[in-house]
Design a protein around this motif. Structure first.
Motif, PDB file in Angstrom:
ATOM      1  N   VAL A  58     -72.587 -19.648  -9.438  1.00  0.00           N
ATOM      2  CA  VAL A  58     -72.245 -18.960  -7.969  1.00  0.00           C
ATOM      3  C   VAL A  58     -71.077 -18.753  -7.993  1.00  0.00           C
ATOM      4  N   LYS A  59     -70.023 -19.248  -8.485  1.00  0.00           N
ATOM      5  CA  LYS A  59     -68.600 -19.260  -8.168  1.00  0.00           C
ATOM      6  C   LYS A  59     -68.192 -17.811  -8.592  1.00  0.00           C
ATOM      7  N   GLY A  60     -67.160 -17.499  -7.174  1.00  0.00           N
ATOM      8  CA  GLY A  60     -66.858 -16.128  -7.240  1.00  0.00           C
ATOM      9  C   GLY A  60     -67.571 -15.307  -6.462  1.00  0.00           C
ATOM     10  N   ARG A  61     -68.784 -15.527  -5.982  1.00  0.00           N
ATOM     11  CA  ARG A  61     -69.860 -14.633  -5.533  1.00  0.00           C
ATOM     12  C   ARG A  61     -70.101 -15.169  -4.143  1.00  0.00           C
ATOM     13  N   PHE A  62     -70.373 -16.453  -4.363  1.00  0.00           N
ATOM     14  CA  PHE A  62     -70.878 -17.377  -2.880  1.00  0.00           C
ATOM     15  C   PHE A  62     -69.836 -17.910  -2.193  1.00  0.00           C
ATOM     16  N   THR A  63     -69.793 -18.096  -0.989  1.00  0.00           N
ATOM     17  CA  THR A  63     -68.787 -18.830  -0.007  1.00  0.00           C
ATOM     18  C   THR A  63     -69.478 -19.374   0.918  1.00  0.00           C
ATOM     19  N   ILE A  64     -69.099 -20.953   0.803  1.00  0.00           N
ATOM     20  CA  ILE A  64     -69.971 -21.900   1.903  1.00  0.00           C
ATOM     21  C   ILE A  64     -68.851 -22.198   2.957  1.00  0.00           C
ATOM     22  N   SER A  65     -69.334 -21.962   4.306  1.00  0.00           N
ATOM     23  CA  SER A  65     -68.403 -22.305   5.191  1.00  0.00           C
ATOM     24  C   SER A  65     -69.285 -22.736   6.574  1.00  0.00           C
ATOM     25  N   THR A  66     -68.548 -23.444   7.473  1.00  0.00           N
ATOM     26  CA  THR A  66     -68.844 -24.036   8.722  1.00  0.00           C
ATOM     27  C   THR A  66     -68.298 -23.362   9.888  1.00  0.00           C
ATOM     28  N   ASP A  67     -68.784 -23.595  10.856  1.00  0.00           N
ATOM     29  CA  ASP A  67     -67.932 -23.182  12.406  1.00  0.00           C
ATOM     30  C   ASP A  67     -67.143 -24.010  12.695  1.00  0.00           C
ATOM     31  N   ASN A  68     -66.454 -23.963  13.555  1.00  0.00           N
ATOM     32  CA  ASN A  68     -65.190 -25.180  14.097  1.00  0.00           C
ATOM     33  C   ASN A  68     -66.081 -26.383  14.408  1.00  0.00           C
ATOM     34  N   ALA A  69     -66.974 -26.199  15.325  1.00  0.00           N
ATOM     35  CA  ALA A  69     -67.710 -27.449  15.605  1.00  0.00           C
ATOM     36  C   ALA A  69     -68.561 -27.943  14.607  1.00  0.00           C
ATOM     37  N   LYS A  70     -68.794 -27.500  13.586  1.00  0.00           N
ATOM     38  CA  LYS A  70     -69.381 -28.105  12.341  1.00  0.00           C
ATOM     39  C   LYS A  70     -70.952 -28.226  12.620  1.00  0.00           C
ATOM     40  N   LYS A  71     -71.467 -27.215  13.679  1.00  0.00           N
ATOM     41  CA  LYS A  71     -72.731 -27.174  14.045  1.00  0.00           C
ATOM     42  C   LYS A  71     -73.718 -26.156  13.206  1.00  0.00           C
ATOM     43  N   THR A  72     -72.950 -25.232  12.596  1.00  0.00           N
ATOM     44  CA  THR A  72     -73.528 -24.107  11.871  1.00  0.00           C
ATOM     45  C   THR A  72     -72.945 -23.994  10.353  1.00  0.00           C
ATOM     46  N   LEU A  73     -73.839 -23.907   9.401  1.00  0.00           N
ATOM     47  CA  LEU A  73     -73.448 -23.961   7.997  1.00  0.00           C
ATOM     48  C   LEU A  73     -73.685 -22.406   7.793  1.00  0.00           C
ATOM     49  N   LEU A  75     -73.799 -19.512   4.345  1.00  0.00           N
ATOM     50  CA  LEU A  75     -73.425 -19.221   2.907  1.00  0.00           C
ATOM     51  C   LEU A  75     -73.457 -17.718   2.837  1.00  0.00           C
ATOM     52  N   GLN A  76     -72.266 -17.129   2.557  1.00  0.00           N
ATOM     53  CA  GLN A  76     -72.113 -15.874   2.165  1.00  0.00           C
ATOM     54  C   GLN A  76     -72.386 -15.547   0.819  1.00  0.00           C
ATOM     55  N   MET A  77     -73.343 -14.518   0.513  1.00  0.00           N
ATOM     56  CA  MET A  77     -73.708 -14.206  -0.915  1.00  0.00           C
ATOM     57  C   MET A  77     -73.449 -12.741  -1.077  1.00  0.00           C
ATOM     58  N   ASN A  78     -72.606 -12.388  -2.210  1.00  0.00           N
ATOM     59  CA  ASN A  78     -72.186 -11.142  -2.464  1.00  0.00           C
ATOM     60  C   ASN A  78     -72.461 -11.140  -3.912  1.00  0.00           C
ATOM     61  N   SER A  79     -72.600  -9.721  -4.425  1.00  0.00           N
ATOM     62  CA  SER A  79     -72.916  -9.489  -5.627  1.00  0.00           C
ATOM     63  C   SER A  79     -74.284 -10.188  -6.238  1.00  0.00           C
ATOM     64  N   LEU A  80     -75.059 -10.158  -5.375  1.00  0.00           N
ATOM     65  CA  LEU A  80     -76.296 -10.695  -5.627  1.00  0.00           C
ATOM     66  C   LEU A  80     -77.025 -10.262  -6.870  1.00  0.00           C
ATOM     67  N   LYS A  81     -77.524 -10.950  -7.681  1.00  0.00           N
ATOM     68  CA  LYS A  81     -78.446 -10.887  -8.985  1.00  0.00           C
ATOM     69  C   LYS A  81     -79.822 -11.166  -8.846  1.00  0.00           C
ATOM     70  N   PRO A  82     -80.762 -10.634  -9.526  1.00  0.00           N
ATOM     71  CA  PRO A  82     -82.213 -10.906  -9.337  1.00  0.00           C
ATOM     72  C   PRO A  82     -82.446 -12.591  -9.701  1.00  0.00           C
ATOM     73  N   GLU A  83     -81.387 -13.045 -10.550  1.00  0.00           N
ATOM     74  CA  GLU A  83     -81.843 -14.531 -10.781  1.00  0.00           C
ATOM     75  C   GLU A  83     -81.494 -15.316  -9.472  1.00  0.00           C
ATOM     76  N   ASP A  84     -80.903 -14.775  -8.615  1.00  0.00           N
ATOM     77  CA  ASP A  84     -80.496 -15.615  -7.339  1.00  0.00           C
ATOM     78  C   ASP A  84     -81.678 -15.668  -6.519  1.00  0.00           C
ATOM     79  N   THR A  85     -82.836 -14.874  -6.877  1.00  0.00           N
ATOM     80  CA  THR A  85     -84.105 -14.960  -6.007  1.00  0.00           C
ATOM     81  C   THR A  85     -84.717 -16.455  -5.971  1.00  0.00           C
ATOM     82  N   ALA A  86     -84.845 -16.997  -4.729  1.00  0.00           N
ATOM     83  CA  ALA A  86     -85.534 -18.394  -4.564  1.00  0.00           C
ATOM     84  C   ALA A  86     -85.380 -18.453  -3.063  1.00  0.00           C
ATOM     85  N   ILE A  87     -86.047 -19.591  -2.758  1.00  0.00           N
ATOM     86  CA  ILE A  87     -86.205 -20.317  -1.578  1.00  0.00           C
ATOM     87  C   ILE A  87     -84.928 -21.080  -1.354  1.00  0.00           C
ATOM     88  N   TYR A  88     -84.045 -20.764  -0.306  1.00  0.00           N
ATOM     89  CA  TYR A  88     -82.466 -21.385  -0.192  1.00  0.00           C
ATOM     90  C   TYR A  88     -82.789 -22.428   0.934  1.00  0.00           C
TER      91      TYR A  88
END
Length: 116
Positions: A58-73, A75-88
């Protein structure tokens, strides 16, 4: 308690953003995924200081981040592929940004992502 949202269906090449509301303190948080018939695998992890780690797939396609309060996580997923299909799954409670299932004692219920 961890509560994910933001899953859905998207065409290949599209984008989705997952969110996870986190209650309580955690040093490291992560996203994992599990496709039918496969083991749960780490996708991305982040610490409170902002250190991150990603699976090679997922390198280069997905980005993980949190809000300033660290209360929300997120996952921005770009350029999605069929093989990314899953329960997250959102996970918390680890002490490093590793992508090992056993390192995380707390888990959300999961959200389905389908890429066609």
């Amino acid at each position: 308690q961890l509560v994910e949202s933001g899953g859905g269906s998207v065409q290949a090449g599209g984008s989705l953003r997952l969110s996870c509301a986190i209650s309580g303190y955690t040093y490291a948080m992560a996203w994992f995924r599990q496709a039918p018939g496969k083991e749960r695998e780490g996708v991305a992890a982040i610490t409170r200081q902002g250190s991150t780690g990603y699976a090679d797939s997922v390198k280069g396609r997905f980005t993980i981040s949190t809000d300033n309060a660290k209360k929300t996580l997120y996952l921005q997923m770009n350029s999605l592929k069929p093989e990314d299909t899953a329960i997250y799954y959102c996970a918390a409670g680890a002490w490093t940004y590793e992508l090992t299932v056993s390192a995380y004692p707390y888990w959300g219920q999961g959200t389905q992502v389908t890429v066609s």
